[in-house]
Design a protein around this motif. Structure first.
Motif, mmCIF file in Angstrom:
data_model
loop_
_atom_site.group_PDB
_atom_site.id
_atom_site.type_symbol
_atom_site.label_atom_id
_atom_site.label_comp_id
_atom_site.label_asym_id
_atom_site.label_seq_id
_atom_site.Cartn_x
_atom_site.Cartn_y
_atom_site.Cartn_z
ATOM 1 N N ILE A 103 -3.287 12.988 -5.463
ATOM 2 C CA ILE A 103 -3.080 11.552 -5.658
ATOM 3 C C ILE A 103 -4.075 11.009 -6.676
ATOM 4 O O ILE A 103 -3.722 10.202 -7.548
ATOM 5 C CB ILE A 103 -3.209 10.805 -4.316
ATOM 6 C CG1 ILE A 103 -2.077 11.226 -3.380
ATOM 7 C CG2 ILE A 103 -3.180 9.294 -4.528
ATOM 8 C CD1 ILE A 103 -2.157 10.636 -1.998
ATOM 9 N N ALA A 104 -5.323 11.468 -6.585
ATOM 10 C CA ALA A 104 -6.340 10.990 -7.532
ATOM 11 C C ALA A 104 -5.934 11.320 -8.965
ATOM 12 O O ALA A 104 -6.008 10.474 -9.862
ATOM 13 C CB ALA A 104 -7.693 11.617 -7.187
ATOM 14 N N ALA A 105 -5.462 12.562 -9.143
ATOM 15 C CA ALA A 105 -4.996 12.953 -10.483
ATOM 16 C C ALA A 105 -3.816 12.083 -10.898
ATOM 17 O O ALA A 105 -3.698 11.683 -12.064
ATOM 18 C CB ALA A 105 -4.604 14.432 -10.479
ATOM 19 N N GLU A 135 0.828 -1.206 0.000
ATOM 20 C CA GLU A 135 0.000 0.000 0.000
ATOM 21 C C GLU A 135 0.864 1.259 0.000
ATOM 22 O O GLU A 135 0.560 2.239 -0.690
ATOM 23 C CB GLU A 135 -0.917 0.002 1.228
ATOM 24 C CG GLU A 135 -2.077 -0.964 1.095
ATOM 25 C CD GLU A 135 -2.789 -1.209 2.437
ATOM 26 O OE1 GLU A 135 -3.970 -1.549 2.395
ATOM 27 O OE2 GLU A 135 -2.154 -1.062 3.493
ATOM 28 N N ALA A 136 1.944 1.208 0.778
ATOM 29 C CA ALA A 136 2.842 2.365 0.836
ATOM 30 C C ALA A 136 3.401 2.665 -0.553
ATOM 31 O O ALA A 136 3.441 3.824 -0.985
ATOM 32 C CB ALA A 136 3.974 2.104 1.831
ATOM 33 N N ALA A 137 3.797 1.612 -1.260
ATOM 34 C CA ALA A 137 4.360 1.808 -2.600
ATOM 35 C C ALA A 137 3.302 2.389 -3.534
ATOM 36 O O ALA A 137 3.593 3.262 -4.358
ATOM 37 C CB ALA A 137 4.882 0.475 -3.146
ATOM 38 N N ARG A 138 2.053 1.902 -3.368
ATOM 39 C CA ARG A 138 0.984 2.384 -4.239
ATOM 40 C C ARG A 138 0.714 3.872 -3.977
ATOM 41 O O ARG A 138 0.527 4.662 -4.897
ATOM 42 C CB ARG A 138 -0.279 1.570 -3.973
ATOM 43 C CG ARG A 138 -1.192 1.416 -5.159
ATOM 44 C CD ARG A 138 -2.206 0.325 -4.873
ATOM 45 N NE ARG A 138 -2.905 0.612 -3.613
ATOM 46 C CZ ARG A 138 -4.082 1.233 -3.547
ATOM 47 N NH1 ARG A 138 -4.697 1.603 -4.640
ATOM 48 N NH2 ARG A 138 -4.654 1.467 -2.392
ATOM 49 N N GLU A 139 0.690 4.235 -2.685
ATOM 50 C CA GLU A 139 0.431 5.633 -2.326
ATOM 51 C C GLU A 139 1.548 6.537 -2.860
ATOM 52 O O GLU A 139 1.286 7.601 -3.419
ATOM 53 C CB GLU A 139 0.353 5.786 -0.801
ATOM 54 C CG GLU A 139 -0.850 5.120 -0.165
ATOM 55 C CD GLU A 139 -2.151 5.836 -0.487
ATOM 56 O OE1 GLU A 139 -2.155 7.080 -0.489
ATOM 57 O OE2 GLU A 139 -3.151 5.153 -0.777
ATOM 58 N N ALA A 140 2.787 6.108 -2.660
ATOM 59 C CA ALA A 140 3.917 6.915 -3.116
ATOM 60 C C ALA A 140 3.856 7.072 -4.631
ATOM 61 O O ALA A 140 4.143 8.142 -5.176
ATOM 62 C CB ALA A 140 5.230 6.274 -2.692
ATOM 63 N N ARG A 141 3.447 6.013 -5.301
ATOM 64 C CA ARG A 141 3.337 6.030 -6.754
ATOM 65 C C ARG A 141 2.306 7.048 -7.209
ATOM 66 O O ARG A 141 2.574 7.883 -8.090
ATOM 67 C CB ARG A 141 2.937 4.625 -7.205
ATOM 68 C CG ARG A 141 3.290 4.303 -8.602
ATOM 69 C CD ARG A 141 2.858 2.907 -9.006
ATOM 70 N NE ARG A 141 2.897 2.889 -10.446
ATOM 71 C CZ ARG A 141 3.975 2.547 -11.136
ATOM 72 N NH1 ARG A 141 5.036 2.114 -10.501
ATOM 73 N NH2 ARG A 141 3.977 2.616 -12.449
ATOM 74 N N GLY A 142 1.131 6.986 -6.555
ATOM 75 C CA GLY A 142 0.068 7.936 -6.897
ATOM 76 C C GLY A 142 0.518 9.367 -6.661
ATOM 77 O O GLY A 142 0.286 10.266 -7.469
ATOM 78 N N MET A 143 1.207 9.541 -5.535
ATOM 79 C CA MET A 143 1.668 10.872 -5.183
ATOM 80 C C MET A 143 2.701 11.374 -6.200
ATOM 81 O O MET A 143 2.664 12.532 -6.613
ATOM 82 C CB MET A 143 2.303 10.814 -3.796
ATOM 83 C CG MET A 143 1.891 11.937 -2.884
ATOM 84 S SD MET A 143 2.695 11.762 -1.285
ATOM 85 C CE MET A 143 1.553 10.749 -0.413
ATOM 86 N N ALA A 144 3.607 10.480 -6.590
ATOM 87 C CA ALA A 144 4.648 10.869 -7.551
ATOM 88 C C ALA A 144 4.015 11.310 -8.862
ATOM 89 O O ALA A 144 4.371 12.364 -9.413
ATOM 90 C CB ALA A 144 5.617 9.709 -7.765
ATOM 91 N N CYS A 145 3.059 10.510 -9.350
ATOM 92 C CA CYS A 145 2.421 10.883 -10.616
ATOM 93 C C CYS A 145 1.640 12.181 -10.458
ATOM 94 O O CYS A 145 1.598 13.004 -11.376
ATOM 95 C CB CYS A 145 1.492 9.765 -11.090
ATOM 96 S SG CYS A 145 2.398 8.280 -11.549
ATOM 97 N N GLY A 146 1.006 12.363 -9.289
ATOM 98 C CA GLY A 146 0.281 13.599 -9.032
ATOM 99 C C GLY A 146 1.221 14.798 -9.041
ATOM 100 O O GLY A 146 0.898 15.856 -9.580
ATOM 101 N N LEU A 147 2.408 14.614 -8.458
ATOM 102 C CA LEU A 147 3.394 15.700 -8.456
ATOM 103 C C LEU A 147 3.834 16.008 -9.884
ATOM 104 O O LEU A 147 4.016 17.170 -10.251
ATOM 105 C CB LEU A 147 4.608 15.321 -7.595
ATOM 106 C CG LEU A 147 4.403 15.382 -6.083
ATOM 107 C CD1 LEU A 147 5.593 14.782 -5.358
ATOM 108 C CD2 LEU A 147 4.176 16.819 -5.631
ATOM 109 N N ALA A 148 3.998 14.943 -10.672
ATOM 110 C CA ALA A 148 4.394 15.141 -12.066
ATOM 111 C C ALA A 148 3.331 15.960 -12.795
ATOM 112 O O ALA A 148 3.641 16.845 -13.600
ATOM 113 C CB ALA A 148 4.606 13.794 -12.758
#
Lengths: 653, 260
Positions: free
Chosen positions: A163-165, A45-58
């Motif tokens: 994160i949703a974005a 879950e942590a990896a998934r959250e970080a992933r979502g956050m990274a893409c959101g930051l991008a």
């Protein structure tokens, strides 16, 4: 060693995170207490959250090499934000969450931050206050939406929306993030930690993935930390210690990080979690001990007698038992009984029942304080390091604990003592550079590649490093005696009644000191004696309190007299300050070290009074409140002379 | 401010209250609108607390009419008032001193409990689910008021300012439509007052609760209230937005002293 992009080498933090998600995806990576219940997130879950956050930051326009400011208490999403920035090849820059807005301006400008992820409305308000001075700051993302309903600024974003974005972005371009992660290299800067700076402006210390991973691997191997360990993360995320223990080591060893419910609940949360690995600066251990002592003083007579008796037993043999040294059978038996009646329950109250390894660092720890924890069976050890060395230079090995040293160099670290006594360090954990400060980088790393720590010390016959003081703080009295202010202050601060002390003596005939009383301990003491008081200033000025502190100072003098090296630096006169030293007034650093020079300047009138032989001195001081308002504290301070002792000679070493 | 003040939900008309020969309130009329913060001010003995007691049914006025959401009434029992969505705090704190903060807040959920005594005693099935639900609600309030660190502390051991905050929490636990606060900031220091103001505004803003409060600190009243009603010797001498009230000569004479 240069990793080829696209390999599976675990040489950056994002790769470590993804590997944990694969290898131990179902184990708890991080917990946080929310609405009274501990919530867990697994590595997957942590990896998934970080992933979502990274893409959101991008999506927000965060690019390789950009800096991401992170401001808030220890919260799972803020830790993930660090990794999210690293996934994109960016650099997280954590800031001290209790800093006032103006102090943040410098870091935000210096690191030219475009995007900041902050915890809540409080931090958003601070950034809005200084946004005009930080024109490069384009987006502010907040974790907790509470109170944010009426903020309409277009540059404010809820983390949930980001994160949703990001999830949508990730679904549309599934390869994007993996490519970004593959581009990461171990020699990339993984974090910039700003040093609190006892002098001058803070400097951004650039550390690479490689250096922090090396420090974390060294530490984990040294103490056998593994995925079953638990750590409580409650120290500021902007501090190198927290980054090493709660981020780097957690990602290297794969253990569980626990975030407390709030800053005020740490004691309770710690008891509930029962961490196996614990880190705290001496100040925290001191506070814990003070609280225990306060409660024991309020306890019934039988309990108190039992506590005193068994603490005496522990003082005699506890540390030796922990070190595996031979101990008389009778003492062993008594200690076992004490374990049942006192030490076990006490460790439980402290939340330290399960601790395998506890570390302290950041300042010298009082030997009595250190011995107290070891004697009740807590494997407390000291380490030595600084932001520039990933807090990894020396570690005390189990069973080879010396009270006055910080242990031998840690695996992979090389130490050299310069001619002037300064400690020089070399190894894989050294900083890459100071951000935008080639001059400072050149000043602190010498031609042979050693980092100059600024601490004075020496290696003893067993190769353990012994630290005396900051190299620049060590001074001399007029009679030539070495004056190490920290050493004296630490002795004073071991008394639960004394919270802070500042000793003066360099270039003087004698040593004098400012004292800050501990409001909790002295307040309790005063209440039990029926001494009424209105607040800190009033309490600090009470003659009874002066007498209490004088007793403490005289005890310190007696101790100093026993050691010929420091006997000349006994305290001759002292006063109790009318206000508590505070980082908001620049008297302490954010990590709560005293800024001696600043204090000496600010209270010059008091120092003159101390050395001028006056009996009292009126002073008015401006104070800053947390909300930025200013006020004045005024008092007529009493100055006391203290008994000093002749040097005790011929004491067996 | 962004929150929308709605229609009149509570209308007090010509309220008179006397105890024997003492006239506590004489012919007082004012109204409270949905989502607003309405302050009642006045010197000591002006009838402020009596007014609150009339609103939530502790006192029965001899004359007058109370219209709450279209329903006319002269008086009602306190439990009816509570069921209708009134909750209050008291001038002198009225908490269970020996119970923890958590338990005190749980008592605020009393009216929302549906299971009977036996079911709760057995703590089985619906009763257990119900309690978990109430506990969750209470935890939200604990989070809202930032009192996590004293969750398990007996109330009697807390400092005064925190006890006041707990009392507010207990009132909130009933999920009131109208919150009556009797001197919520009496005896507090500046910092505690600031905290309390923030919580009152947050309650009003985020939960949409209508608030009627009595307060002596003029700075606070003028800062956080939408409208203020001024009582003196049981009579209404002023009513309006803070600025109006501040400049009303009768109010100045009776209460605020001379204008600076």
């Amino acid at each position: 060693m240069v990793a080829v992009p696209g390999t599976d080498a675990l040489d950056t933090f994002p790769r470590l995170l993804l590997s944990h998600a694969r290898v131990r995806g179902e184990r708890a990576a991080i917990r946080e207490k929310d609405l009274g219940i501990w919530q867990s997130w697994t590595w997957a879950e942590a990896a998934r959250e970080a992933r979502g956050m990274a893409c959101g930051l991008a999506e927000l326009g965060f690019k390789r090499g950009d800096r991401l400011a992170i401001i808030g208490d220890n919260r799972p999403r803020l830790y993930w934000a660090m990794c999210a920035a690293q996934m994109l090849g960016g650099v997280p820059v954590p800031l001290y969450q209790d800093a006032v807005a103006q102090e943040m301006t410098f870091v935000l400008q210096d690191a030219s931050v475009h995007i900041a992820i902050v915890e809540d409305q409080e931090q958003v308000d601070k950034l809005l206050e200084i946004k005009a001075q930080c024109p490069e700051l384009q987006h502010i993302v907040y974790d907790d939406p509470r109170g944010m309903r009426h903020y309409t600024q277009p540059f404010l974003h809820g983390l949930d929306e980001v994160i949703a974005a990001g999830r949508i972005h990730d679904a549309n371009q599934p390869d994007f993030l993996d490519q970004q992660i593959a581009l990461g290299r171990p020699e990339d800067v993984s974090i910039i930690l700003y040093t609190s700076g006892t002098t001058g402006k803070p400097k951004g210390v650039c550390q690479t993935h490689a250096s922090f991973i090396a420090a974390a691997q060294g530490g984990c191997g040294f103490d056998g930390l593994n995925e079953s360990d638990e750590v409580l993360s409650y120290l500021p995320m902007a501090w190198v210690g927290d980054h090493l223990f709660s981020f780097a080591q957690a990602l290297v060893a794969g253990f569980t990080v626990n975030c407390p419910e709030s800053g005020d609940t740490v004691m309770t949360d710690m008891r509930e979690i029962g961490p196996t690995f614990y880190f705290a600066p001496p100040r925290v251990f001191e506070n814990l001990l003070t609280q225990v002592m306060i409660r024991m003083e309020d306890a019934g007579r039988i309990k108190r007698a039992m506590f005193d008796y068994f603490m005496a037993v522990a003082k005699r043999c506890g540390a030796d038992i922990l070190d595996g040294k031979p101990v008389a059978a009778k003492d062993r038996l008594l200690y076992a009984l004490g374990e049942l009646l006192v030490y076990g329950p006490l460790r439980n109250v402290l939340g330290m029942s399960r601790i395998r390894v506890a570390y302290t660092a950041g300042a010298a720890i009082g030997p009595d304080l250190f011995r107290f924890y070891r004697s009740i069976g807590i494997n407390l050890k000291q380490l030595y390091g600084q932001t520039e060395t990933c807090a990894y230079v020396c570690l005390q090995p189990d069973r080879q604990i010396k009270l006055d040293s910080v242990g031998p160099p840690a695996p992979g670290v090389e130490i050299k003592i310069a001619a002037n006594g300064e400690i020089l360090v070399k190894g894989p954990m050294l900083l890459k550079e100071y951000y935008n400060r080639p001059d400072a980088t050149a000043e602190s790393i010498n031609a042979e590649g050693y980092f100059m720590t600024g601490d004075a010390g020496f290696l003893d016959q067993d190769g353990h490093l012994k630290i005396i003081d900051r190299a620049k703080d060590v001074g001399k009295l007029n009679n030539g005696a070495v004056f190490a202010p920290n050493y004296i202050e630490n002795k004073l601060k071991f008394f639960s009644y004394i919270k802070e002390a500042v000793a003066f003596g360099n270039g003087r005939d004698m040593v004098c000191a400012f004292i800050n009383i501990d409001m909790g301990a002295v307040g309790n003491w005063a209440e039990r004696r029926g001494i009424p008081y209105a607040g800190y200033t009033d309490l600090a000025g009470k003659p009874e309190v002066y007498a209490l502190v004088q007793e403490c100072v005289e005890q310190v003098n007696a101790e100093l007299a026993r050691d010929a090296m420091v006997a000349d630096t006994q305290i001759h006169r002292f006063l109790i300050l009318h206000k508590e030293l505070d980082p908001d007034d620049d008297e302490l650093t954010r990590t709560r070290k005293v800024r001696r020079g600043f204090i000496a300047q600010k209270y010059a009138i008091l120092i003159d009074a101390l050395y001028g032989g006056k009996q009292n001195q009126y002073i008015e001081t401006e104070v800053k409140f947390e909300d930025g308002r200013k006020g004045k504290v005024a008092a007529d301070l009493v100055i006391r002379d203290v008994k000093t002792f002749p040097v005790v000679k011929g004491r067996a070493a | 401010m962004a929150r929308q003040i709605g229609d009149v939900i509570l209308d007090l008309r010509n309220i008179s209250l006397s105890f024997g020969g003492v006239k506590a309130l004489t012919d007082i009329s004012f109204d409270v609108r949905e989502h607003e913060i309405r302050a009642i001010i006045g010197p000591n003995g002006a009838g402020k607390s009596s007014m609150l007691n009339v609103i939530n049914g502790v006192y029965r006025p001899q004359q007058g009419e109370i219209i709450f959401r279209g329903q006319h009434r002269r008086d009602m029992d306190t439990h009816e008032a509570a069921a209708a969505g009134f909750a209050r705090t008291f001038q002198n704190i009225a908490l269970f001193k020996g119970m923890t903060v958590l338990d005190n807040l749980m008592t605020g959920r009393n009216l929302k409990m549906r299971c009977n005594f036996l079911q709760h005693a057995l703590w089985w099935g619906p009763a257990k689910r119900e309690e978990l639900e109430h506990r969750r609600k209470v935890e939200e309030i604990i989070d809202f008021l930032e009192i996590e660190h004293i969750r398990k502390t007996p109330v009697g051991r807390l400092p005064y300012g925190l006890q006041k905050r707990v009392e507010l929490g207990r009132a909130l636990a009933a999920e009131p439509q109208i919150l009556l606060l009797d001197e919520p900031m009496a005896g507090m220091n500046v910092e505690e007052k600031q905290d309390m103001c923030r919580f009152i505004l947050d309650v009003n803003d985020q939960l949409g609760t209508t608030i009627v409060l009595i307060e002596h600190d003029m700075g606070v009243v003028m800062d956080i209230s939408d409208r203020v009603v001024v009582l003196d010797y049981g009579r209404k001498i002023g009513d309006g937005v803070p600025d109006e009230v501040k400049n009303n000569p009768e109010v100045i004479a009776a209460y605020l002293g001379t204008q600076h």
